[in-house]
Design an enzyme around this catalytic site. Structure first.
Site, mmCIF file in Angstrom:
data_model
loop_
_atom_site.group_PDB
_atom_site.id
_atom_site.type_symbol
_atom_site.label_atom_id
_atom_site.label_comp_id
_atom_site.label_asym_id
_atom_site.label_seq_id
_atom_site.Cartn_x
_atom_site.Cartn_y
_atom_site.Cartn_z
ATOM 1 N N HIS A 66 0.872 -1.202 0.000
ATOM 2 C CA HIS A 66 0.000 0.000 0.000
ATOM 3 C C HIS A 66 0.894 1.233 0.000
ATOM 4 O O HIS A 66 1.497 1.567 1.023
ATOM 5 C CB HIS A 66 -0.904 0.013 1.235
ATOM 6 C CG HIS A 66 -1.876 1.159 1.239
ATOM 7 N ND1 HIS A 66 -3.232 0.981 1.360
ATOM 8 C CD2 HIS A 66 -1.697 2.499 1.120
ATOM 9 C CE1 HIS A 66 -3.840 2.147 1.323
ATOM 10 N NE2 HIS A 66 -2.918 3.101 1.183
ATOM 11 N N HIS A 108 1.605 5.392 -1.713
ATOM 12 C CA HIS A 108 1.270 6.567 -2.537
ATOM 13 C C HIS A 108 2.574 7.186 -3.035
ATOM 14 O O HIS A 108 3.440 7.518 -2.222
ATOM 15 C CB HIS A 108 0.523 7.615 -1.706
ATOM 16 C CG HIS A 108 -0.739 7.089 -1.092
ATOM 17 N ND1 HIS A 108 -1.959 7.196 -1.706
ATOM 18 C CD2 HIS A 108 -0.958 6.429 0.082
ATOM 19 C CE1 HIS A 108 -2.887 6.647 -0.929
ATOM 20 N NE2 HIS A 108 -2.304 6.157 0.147
ATOM 21 N N ARG A 111 2.238 9.603 -5.737
ATOM 22 C CA ARG A 111 1.815 10.828 -6.434
ATOM 23 C C ARG A 111 2.255 10.804 -7.894
ATOM 24 O O ARG A 111 2.460 9.753 -8.475
ATOM 25 C CB ARG A 111 2.318 12.085 -5.717
ATOM 26 C CG ARG A 111 2.144 12.098 -4.208
ATOM 27 C CD ARG A 111 0.725 11.915 -3.750
ATOM 28 N NE ARG A 111 0.613 12.091 -2.299
ATOM 29 C CZ ARG A 111 -0.351 11.598 -1.560
ATOM 30 N NH1 ARG A 111 -1.295 10.833 -2.079
ATOM 31 N NH2 ARG A 111 -0.396 11.840 -0.263
ATOM 32 N N ASN A 154 -5.161 7.256 -6.078
ATOM 33 C CA ASN A 154 -5.880 8.498 -5.730
ATOM 34 C C ASN A 154 -5.143 9.742 -6.207
ATOM 35 O O ASN A 154 -4.812 10.636 -5.431
ATOM 36 C CB ASN A 154 -6.175 8.565 -4.225
ATOM 37 C CG ASN A 154 -4.933 8.566 -3.353
ATOM 38 O OD1 ASN A 154 -3.911 8.003 -3.724
ATOM 39 N ND2 ASN A 154 -5.015 9.182 -2.198
ATOM 40 N N LYS A 158 -9.341 -0.268 -5.881
ATOM 41 C CA LYS A 158 -9.358 0.364 -4.560
ATOM 42 C C LYS A 158 -10.690 1.047 -4.318
ATOM 43 O O LYS A 158 -11.121 1.871 -5.122
ATOM 44 C CB LYS A 158 -8.214 1.390 -4.478
ATOM 45 C CG LYS A 158 -8.155 2.183 -3.180
ATOM 46 C CD LYS A 158 -7.728 1.329 -2.001
ATOM 47 C CE LYS A 158 -7.890 2.065 -0.674
ATOM 48 N NZ LYS A 158 -6.744 2.874 -0.297
ATOM 49 N N HIS A 176 -10.530 1.135 1.761
ATOM 50 C CA HIS A 176 -10.298 2.129 2.819
ATOM 51 C C HIS A 176 -11.496 1.987 3.740
ATOM 52 O O HIS A 176 -12.593 2.421 3.405
ATOM 53 C CB HIS A 176 -10.206 3.552 2.235
ATOM 54 C CG HIS A 176 -9.914 4.571 3.295
ATOM 55 N ND1 HIS A 176 -8.714 5.222 3.396
ATOM 56 C CD2 HIS A 176 -10.663 5.002 4.340
ATOM 57 C CE1 HIS A 176 -8.737 6.023 4.452
ATOM 58 N NE2 HIS A 176 -9.910 5.915 5.044
ATOM 59 N N HIS A 221 -4.649 -0.645 5.771
ATOM 60 C CA HIS A 221 -4.171 0.147 6.920
ATOM 61 C C HIS A 221 -5.122 0.080 8.118
ATOM 62 O O HIS A 221 -5.699 1.082 8.522
ATOM 63 C CB HIS A 221 -3.868 1.591 6.530
ATOM 64 C CG HIS A 221 -4.879 2.272 5.639
ATOM 65 N ND1 HIS A 221 -6.211 2.293 5.901
ATOM 66 C CD2 HIS A 221 -4.723 2.963 4.479
ATOM 67 C CE1 HIS A 221 -6.835 2.966 4.957
ATOM 68 N NE2 HIS A 221 -5.957 3.375 4.079
ATOM 69 N N LEU A 277 -4.901 9.197 7.964
ATOM 70 C CA LEU A 277 -6.207 8.540 8.015
ATOM 71 C C LEU A 277 -6.062 7.084 7.602
ATOM 72 O O LEU A 277 -5.309 6.815 6.663
ATOM 73 C CB LEU A 277 -7.210 9.256 7.096
ATOM 74 C CG LEU A 277 -7.699 10.600 7.641
ATOM 75 C CD1 LEU A 277 -8.503 11.344 6.594
ATOM 76 C CD2 LEU A 277 -8.527 10.402 8.912
ATOM 77 N N ASP A 308 1.435 2.586 3.551
ATOM 78 C CA ASP A 308 0.574 3.759 3.354
ATOM 79 C C ASP A 308 1.397 5.040 3.404
ATOM 80 O O ASP A 308 0.890 6.089 3.799
ATOM 81 C CB ASP A 308 -0.570 3.796 4.382
ATOM 82 C CG ASP A 308 -1.628 4.834 4.015
ATOM 83 O OD1 ASP A 308 -1.725 5.207 2.833
ATOM 84 O OD2 ASP A 308 -2.361 5.270 4.921
ATOM 85 N N HIS A 322 3.003 14.455 1.565
ATOM 86 C CA HIS A 322 2.410 15.786 1.382
ATOM 87 C C HIS A 322 3.517 16.784 1.718
ATOM 88 O O HIS A 322 4.237 16.588 2.708
ATOM 89 C CB HIS A 322 1.244 16.018 2.348
ATOM 90 C CG HIS A 322 0.042 15.167 2.076
ATOM 91 N ND1 HIS A 322 -0.893 15.493 1.124
ATOM 92 C CD2 HIS A 322 -0.370 14.006 2.629
ATOM 93 C CE1 HIS A 322 -1.848 14.563 1.110
ATOM 94 N NE2 HIS A 322 -1.542 13.634 1.999
ATOM 95 N N ALA A 375 -3.925 14.798 5.497
ATOM 96 C CA ALA A 375 -3.697 13.528 6.196
ATOM 97 C C ALA A 375 -2.661 12.713 5.440
ATOM 98 O O ALA A 375 -2.743 12.577 4.222
ATOM 99 C CB ALA A 375 -5.001 12.745 6.285
#
Ligand code: NCD
Ligand code: ZN
Length: 352
Positions: free
Chosen positions: A17, A19, A21, A45, A104, A141, A179, A228, A256, A260, A272
């Site tokens: 899992h 991210h 970007r 996402n 997802k 999620h 998660h 989150l 996860d 950011h 988050a």
């Protein structure tokens, strides 16, 4: 293995899992992950979200271009599609044929970039039917989004209101409860009754194994510990650590890691997501060592994930050494910077 080894060897892990970007920032975060992991499930996402096979293939091409720029040829991205109210059964079958690893499910509004997520799971029944038929995993999620439900209860309520009914309607659908953060989720996954073929698993992040919700408020508000689903009470952290180190193949690694920029976290309404990719394996090793279960790390990090996804296990080995690694206060993120988990402190284990 002795109780307190100073070095451990494992089959190279994967991150189930992640991210990374898009655009300028991608290569900065990708390098951290590819240093440790052989493969990662790439979350869809983006803005706009990766909702079709064509968009996923284009995203994969951009990831591969960044890997090339970084001179990395040992890392494989596993692509996912973002489920919407309009995902068709045809798109599911096409995804299967083209090697997409999973879909997802983001309940609309549940987290970062989830506005186009599912408004009502009933609307997705044809797509879910197709996933069950072709053996396409659904990653969830697991939080309800209703503002009347206390934020610390949203995962537990999701189990009763969404997940359990979904599993009854689609008993053959492979589901990863992503998660997980609560005792309720850990016990639900542990105790779930499936057919001969196991159909349920959960990923667990390093922050949920190492921190409880006090970490968000330690001496003042700590935006870099906010993700989150939000960190929970100590009893939940303990239950997650017990699940992760139990040797039960239903629990495996998913960081996860969710980058950011510093300014987007340190804001009146901060985003988050915790950035754990810098030395995620060191964080997991610390967590397992804290309960004297380092010998359970390889199953959790390297074996149970590929087994659940019906993918081959990795063969290369990696070594972690008990040697403190300093975590920088900030790391580059495109034109900006990012504050990693444990910034300015040390992590007890280092990848050799
Ligand atoms: C994730 C992100 O930033 O994309 N944030 C997070 O807090 N975990 C989204 C998610 O996985 O919920
Ligand atoms: Zn995530």
């Amino acid at each position: 293995m002795s109780n307190s080894p100073t070095q451990i060897q494992l089959i190279q892990p994967d991150d189930w899992h992640l991210h990374i970007r898009d655009g300028e920032v991608m290569k900065d975060v990708l390098a951290d992950t590819a240093r440790q992991f052989a493969r990662a499930i790439i979350m869809p996402n983006l803005k706009p979200p990766v909702t079709t096979v064509a968009l996923a293939n284009a995203y994969r091409t951009r990831i591969e271009a960044n890997l090339k720029l970084l001179g990395i040829d040992s890392f494989t991205p596993l692509m996912t599609l973002y489920l919407t109210d309009n995902t068709s059964a045809d798109e599911v079958r096409k995804a299967k044929a083209e090697g997409i690893a999973a879909f997802k499910l983001y309940p609309a509004g549940a987290t970062t970039n989830s506005d186009e997520g599912v408004s009502d799971i009933q609307r997705c029944y044809q797509a879910l039917e197709a996933m069950q038929a072709v053996g396409m995993p659904l990653l969830v999620h697991g939080e309800v989004t209703s503002t009347e439900i206390d934020i610390f209860d949203r995962e537990a309520v999701f189990i009763d209101q969404v997940l359990d009914p979904l599993r009854k309607d689609f008993p053959g659908l492979k589901i990863v409860f992503e998660h997980i953060t609560t005792k309720q989720a850990a016990h639900y996954v542990r105790d779930a009754v499936t057919g001969e073929k196991n159909t349920i698993a959960a990923t667990i992040t390093p922050q949920h194994l190492l921190l409880n919700r006090n970490a968000i408020f330690a001496g003042g508000i700590r935006p870099h510990n906010y993700c989150l689903p939000v960190l929970k009470r100590e009893e939940h952290r303990v239950a997650l650590l017990e699940a992760a180190t139990s040797g039960n193949p239903r629990f495996f690694l998913g960081t996860d890691s969710a980058p950011h920029a510093k300014g987007a976290k340190e804001a009146a309404c901060g985003c988050a997501g915790c950035y754990s990719a810098f030395n995620a394996l060191g964080l997991y090793a610390e967590a397992f060592e804290s309960v004297n279960q380092l010998d359970k790390l390889e199953g959790f990090a390297s074996l149970f994930g590929p087994d659940f996804y019906s993918l081959p296990r990795n063969t290369k080995k990696i070594t972690l050494r008990k040697q403190a690694q300093a975590v920088p206060t900030e790391l580059p993120l495109g034109d900006a910077t990012i504050v990693p988990l444990r910034a300015g402190e040390t992590i007890a284990w280092t990848l050799v």
